[in-house]
Design a protein around this motif. Structure first.
Motif, PDB file in Angstrom:
ATOM      1  N   ASP A   3       0.820  -1.209   0.000  1.00  0.00           N
ATOM      2  CA  ASP A   3       0.000   0.000   0.000  1.00  0.00           C
ATOM      3  C   ASP A   3       0.856   1.263   0.000  1.00  0.00           C
ATOM      4  OD1 ASP A   3      -2.294  -1.461  -0.058  1.00  0.00           O
ATOM      5  OD2 ASP A   3      -2.569  -1.415   2.121  1.00  0.00           O
ATOM      6  N   LEU A   4       1.998   1.245   0.733  1.00  0.00           N
ATOM      7  CA  LEU A   4       2.881   2.410   0.757  1.00  0.00           C
ATOM      8  C   LEU A   4       3.503   2.669  -0.607  1.00  0.00           C
ATOM      9  CD1 LEU A   4       4.691   1.970   4.197  1.00  0.00           C
ATOM     10  CD2 LEU A   4       2.828   3.528   3.615  1.00  0.00           C
ATOM     11  N   ASP A   5       3.860   1.600  -1.295  1.00  0.00           N
ATOM     12  CA  ASP A   5       4.424   1.782  -2.630  1.00  0.00           C
ATOM     13  C   ASP A   5       3.381   2.378  -3.569  1.00  0.00           C
ATOM     14  OD1 ASP A   5       6.822   0.724  -1.823  1.00  0.00           O
ATOM     15  OD2 ASP A   5       6.410  -1.302  -2.577  1.00  0.00           O
ATOM     16  N   ARG A   7       0.918   4.299  -2.687  1.00  0.00           N
ATOM     17  CA  ARG A   7       0.624   5.660  -2.278  1.00  0.00           C
ATOM     18  C   ARG A   7       1.762   6.622  -2.617  1.00  0.00           C
ATOM     19  NH1 ARG A   7      -1.330   6.541   3.696  1.00  0.00           N
ATOM     20  NH2 ARG A   7      -3.133   5.527   2.822  1.00  0.00           N
ATOM     21  N   TYR A   8       3.021   6.243  -2.313  1.00  0.00           N
ATOM     22  CA  TYR A   8       4.148   7.161  -2.449  1.00  0.00           C
ATOM     23  C   TYR A   8       5.054   6.844  -3.637  1.00  0.00           C
ATOM     24  CZ  TYR A   8       2.772   8.431   2.248  1.00  0.00           C
ATOM     25  OH  TYR A   8       2.067   8.851   3.330  1.00  0.00           O
ATOM     26  N   GLY A   9       4.905   5.740  -4.229  1.00  0.00           N
ATOM     27  CA  GLY A   9       5.769   5.340  -5.330  1.00  0.00           C
ATOM     28  C   GLY A   9       7.038   4.685  -4.815  1.00  0.00           C
ATOM     29  N   ARG A  10       7.723   4.018  -5.680  1.00  0.00           N
ATOM     30  CA  ARG A  10       8.943   3.312  -5.306  1.00  0.00           C
ATOM     31  C   ARG A  10      10.147   4.145  -5.733  1.00  0.00           C
ATOM     32  NH1 ARG A  10      10.701  -2.324  -4.124  1.00  0.00           N
ATOM     33  NH2 ARG A  10       8.711  -2.305  -3.094  1.00  0.00           N
ATOM     34  N   HIS A  11      11.099   4.301  -4.819  1.00  0.00           N
ATOM     35  CA  HIS A  11      12.307   5.069  -5.098  1.00  0.00           C
ATOM     36  C   HIS A  11      13.357   4.149  -5.696  1.00  0.00           C
ATOM     37  CE1 HIS A  11      15.478   7.991  -4.703  1.00  0.00           C
ATOM     38  NE2 HIS A  11      16.200   7.132  -4.004  1.00  0.00           N
TER      39      HIS A  11
END
Length: 127
Positions: A3-5, A7-11
């Motif tokens: 879910d975090l990926d 929401r914020y995208g993957r670096h």
């Protein structure tokens, strides 16, 4: 994908992990090399110091210089006498002839305008 990926995208890492430690190591090495080079350049082939001094009276101070030389160079050393209030009350240039002997001790007298409390070596130069 978590879910975090979402929401914020993957670096994505753009530089390799080993790059900054390598840059730091090279910088430290260059700094040490420069410091070593700077400490060995412009080292005069002699050293001088006041071995002792004696205030003889209000108009005279005796100074004993000790000269250490790697090469037999002639020197001109400037010494001065200071009063209690730190004012220079007398000075003298002392000629030290070239010699292969080291150390060399030179005793000389400084004429003073009033009583001195110390004798100081200001400088020594070749010539």
């Amino acid at each position: 994908m978590t879910d975090l990926d979402a929401r914020y995208g993957r670096h994505r890492r753009t530089t390799p992990r080993w790059l900054w430690p390598l840059v730091a190591a090279l910088g430290i090495t260059a700094g040490i090399a420069w410091a070593a080079w700077a400490s060995w350049t412009n080292v005069p082939p002699f050293q001088a110091r006041v071995h002792s001094f004696e205030v003889i009276d209000d108009q005279r101070t005796k100074v004993d210089l000790e000269i250490f030389r790697d090469e037999p160079v002639a020197l001109t050393c400037r010494v001065f006498a200071q009063a209690h209030d730190k004012h220079v009350v007398g000075e003298r240039n002392i000629e030290v002839p070239a010699s292969s002997q080291s150390p060399v001790r030179i005793v000389s007298e400084i004429r003073t305008e009033r009583r001195a409390v110390t004798a100081v070596l200001d400088s020594c130069e070749e010539g």
